[in-house]
Design an enzyme around this catalytic site. Structure first.
Site, PDB file in Angstrom:
ATOM      1  NE  ARG A  14      -4.843   9.158   5.816  1.00 47.32           N
ATOM      2  CZ  ARG A  14      -3.529   9.282   5.951  1.00 47.32           C
ATOM      3  NH1 ARG A  14      -2.737   9.025   4.933  1.00 47.32           N
ATOM      4  NH2 ARG A  14      -3.009   9.635   7.106  1.00 47.32           N
TER       5      ARG A  14
ATOM      6  CB  SER B 262      -6.052   5.600   9.680  1.00 48.26           C
ATOM      7  OG  SER B 262      -6.287   6.410   8.578  1.00 48.26           O
ATOM      8  CG  HIS B 263      -2.883   5.620   6.576  1.00 46.67           C
ATOM      9  ND1 HIS B 263      -3.362   6.422   7.584  1.00 46.67           N
ATOM     10  CD2 HIS B 263      -1.551   5.694   6.645  1.00 46.67           C
ATOM     11  CE1 HIS B 263      -2.359   6.967   8.225  1.00 46.67           C
ATOM     12  NE2 HIS B 263      -1.230   6.545   7.683  1.00 46.67           N
TER      13      HIS B 263
HETATM   14  C1  G16 Z   1      -4.311  11.243  10.668  1.00 45.75           C
HETATM   15  C2  G16 Z   1      -4.851  12.584  11.066  1.00 45.75           C
HETATM   16  C3  G16 Z   1      -4.563  13.597  10.002  1.00 45.75           C
HETATM   17  C4  G16 Z   1      -3.082  13.616   9.677  1.00 45.75           C
HETATM   18  C5  G16 Z   1      -2.615  12.228   9.315  1.00 45.75           C
HETATM   19  C6  G16 Z   1      -1.111  12.136   9.137  1.00 45.75           C
HETATM   20  O1  G16 Z   1      -5.014  10.768   9.561  1.00 45.75           O
HETATM   21  O2  G16 Z   1      -6.246  12.539  11.288  1.00 45.75           O
HETATM   22  O3  G16 Z   1      -4.996  14.835  10.455  1.00 45.75           O
HETATM   23  O4  G16 Z   1      -2.821  14.495   8.629  1.00 45.75           O
HETATM   24  O5  G16 Z   1      -2.955  11.343  10.339  1.00 45.75           O
HETATM   25  O6  G16 Z   1      -0.522  12.421  10.339  1.00 45.75           O
HETATM   26  P1  G16 Z   1       1.021  12.198  10.563  1.00 45.75           P
HETATM   27  O7  G16 Z   1       1.692  13.049   9.517  1.00 45.75           O
HETATM   28  O8  G16 Z   1       1.252  12.666  11.961  1.00 45.75           O
HETATM   29  O9  G16 Z   1       1.319  10.742  10.327  1.00 45.75           O
HETATM   30  P2  G16 Z   1      -5.595   9.301   9.546  1.00 45.75           P
HETATM   31  O10 G16 Z   1      -6.226   9.175   8.192  1.00 45.75           O
HETATM   32  O11 G16 Z   1      -4.402   8.417   9.751  1.00 45.75           O
HETATM   33  O12 G16 Z   1      -6.553   9.256  10.685  1.00 45.75           O
END
Ligand code: G16
Length: 542
Positions: A281, A112-113
């Site tokens: 996102r 992801s990010h």
């Molecule tokens: C993932 C999840 C999201 C979550 C985010 C942050 O996003 O798919 O539902 O809100 O992580 O999660 P945490 O607060 O546990 O770090 P992504 O964009 O990283 O796949």
């Protein structure tokens, strides 16, 4: 030929908030990827002859892993793999392809990010047949299997040419290299008024979309500059790079600072937007105004009927617990239900499948709808463009009118990153231990109304998920939430979410950190963040 290879379990192959995420060198250990992928396949039933969708965000180690997944899918008995050209498929596009082609499921390679490159992060997620992230009972089964695995099966065929669209075979399995953008762009065209958005751009509307050298570049160029006629150069950092150009592909005010600064300057275009590593996102900034993800969700819910795909209205709104209550106020006015789920897009799947919610969102820059089963960065941007095209107002005017109608939820998130894990666990345990005694206490001039540890009762399947974050509510309607991130790969990340509702329109133009200063002070002193972690201030404020 299909080989059976003996292996031994690795510790810690536990999927987190969104799949298994680790540093690249961890994934590069011999058998590490294979163990996890075999554990996924061993946890599934009935996929013989079925289709698996495979793709990733193009980060370092993407191509090597895709080859392994294809060869293991052939050995496991899948009938077909659909893989994005060049190994590219954004997370929402994967969800779209799974649904459109009625695939059995999909494997997405992304962290992801999180940053990429040889020392960066990598990840593997499994999505089920509705196109959404595997629910907890599936991820639990995968983790359990990873602890006992003794062998995996893999074809020793040559690598597949991922750059040439068309059909080849690995063993008896068909491999279909597909255009990563086509199905997704068609879906977007069916949801939004592309004609009105074309007219908007033709009328001189300006925009910058920062793809952050990650997966959305090809999608944004094809749709924004190609189909919608945005000026060439609207999309910047539009080539997916294995290391994202050395940046965090995280569309927030810290990592997309260049975009933010532009939008705050006198050279600002009408709209600034960005997406993250795997395209789920979004960041929305109007000229001179950042729109928080929580506000964006509320605004999208209030205006969705302006887009053709949602003209009949929305059935319900779902938000993750730490997301501000702004969307709840819209739901109330629309006379529809709002749902509060734990952090993690997977918790929206049942609500969407059951038709209870149409629009979903999270404070962590995720917004989406029932069109796929993932959050969708470009979808949110197109929704905003559709709203702007129909309302013919600026982002700031639309947001200002929204606050005047519904009130403003001042909101911020403070992240303390790479905190010592034991210290973070102790901080949370201490807070949990004090929950019963907090109600009625006066802290920093505010009185605690109640405090709890959020538990979710899924209204569709009846499952219960506990310990999803400590919530402290104050008698003036303010709230502070504490939870540990489930997506980090080093130490612990403590997230603190701070919110205050302000109904008075004459007080809607305050600077956010200032408007929340008293709550921010309480958020630090209540669990003694400095004493327990050594941190005086957060690393990232959004
Ligand atoms: C993932 C999840 C999201 C979550 C985010 C942050 O996003 O798919 O539902 O809100 O992580 O999660 P945490 O607060 O546990 O770090 P992504 O964009 O990283 O796949």
């Amino acid at each position: 030929m299909i080989r059976t290879v003996a292996t031994t379990p690795f510790d810690g192959q536990k999927p987190g908030t969104s799949g298994l995420r680790k540093k690249v060198p961890v994934f590069q250990q011999p058998h590490y990827v294979e163990n996890f992928v075999q554990s996924v396949f061993d946890s599934l039933e009935g996929f013989e002859g079925e289709t698996l969708v495979v793709g990733g965000d193009g980060r370092y180690f993407n191509r090597e892993t895709i080859q392994k997944v294809i060869k293991m899918a052939a050995a496991a008995g899948f009938g077909r793999v659909m893989v994005g050209r060049g190994g590219i498929l954004s997370t929402p596009a994967t969800s779209c392809v799974i649904r459109k082609h009625e695939a059995f499921g999909g494997i997405i390679l992304s962290a992801s990010h999180n940053p990429g490159g040889p020392d960066g992060d990598f990840g593997i997620k499994y999505n089920v047949g509705n196109g959404g992230p595997a629910p907890e009972h599936v991820t639990d089964a995968i983790f359990a299997r990873s602890k006992t695995i003794g062998e995996y099966r893999i074809s020793d065929a040559e690598d597949v040419d991922l750059d040439t669209p068309g059909i080849t075979r690995v063993e008896d399995m068909v491999v279909d290299v597909i255009d990563p953008v086509e199905d997704y762009a068609e879906l977007m065209g069916s949801l939004f008024d592309f004609g009105a958005i074309r007219d908007l751009f033709a009328g001189g509307f300006t925009m910058r979309f920062d793809a952050m050298s990650a997966v959305t570049g090809p999608y944004a160029k094809a749709i924004l500059e190609g189909e919608l006629g945005a000026a060439a150069g609207t999309v910047v950092h539009g080539e997916p790079l294995p290391d994202f150009g050395g940046h965090h592909p995280d569309p927030n005010l810290v990592h997309a600072k260049e975009l933010y600064d532009l939008l705050m300057s006198d050279k600002a275009p009408d709209l600034g937007a960005a997406s993250d590593g795997d395209g789920d996102r979004n960041l929305i900034i109007g000229r001179g105004l950042f729109v928080t993800p929580s506000d964006s969700l509320a605004l999208i819910a209030a205006n969705a009927h302006l887009a053709p795909g949602y003209k009949a209205g929305i059935a319900g709104i779902a938000r993750s617990m730490p997301t501000s209550g702004a969307a709840d106020r819209v739901a109330e006015k629309l006379g529809i239900k709002s749902y509060e789920t734990p952090t993690g897009w997977k918790f929206f799947g049942n609500l969407l499948d059951a038709g209870l919610a149409t629009v979903c969102g999270e404070e962590s820059a995720g917004t989406g709808s029932n069109h796929v089963r993932e959050k969708d960065g470009l979808w949110a941007v197109l929704m905003w463009l559709n709203i702007l095209a129909v309302r013919k107002q600026s982002v700031a005017q639309i947001v200002g009118e929204h606050w005047a109608t519904y009130g403003r939820n001042y909101y911020t998130r403070h992240d303390y990153e790479e905190v010592d894990s034991a210290a973070a666990d102790a901080l949370m345990a201490d807070l949990r231990g004090r929950l019963d005694g907090l109600a009625g206490q006066m802290i920093g001039g505010l009185t605690v109304e109640k405090a709890d540890d959020f538990a979710y009762h899924d209204p569709v399947d009846g499952s219960v998920t506990t310990k999803q974050g400590v919530r402290v509510f104050f008698t003036d309607g303010s709230r502070i939430v504490y939870r540990l991130s489930g997506t980090g790969t080093a130490g612990a990340t403590l997230r603190v979410y701070i919110e205050r509702f302000e109904p008075d329109a004459s007080r809607h133009a305050l600077e956010t950190q200032g408007a929340l200063a008293d709550l921010i002070a309480i958020s630090r002193s209540l669990p003694d963040i400095e004493g327990r972690t050594g941190r005086k201030a957060p690393d990232v404020i959004t």
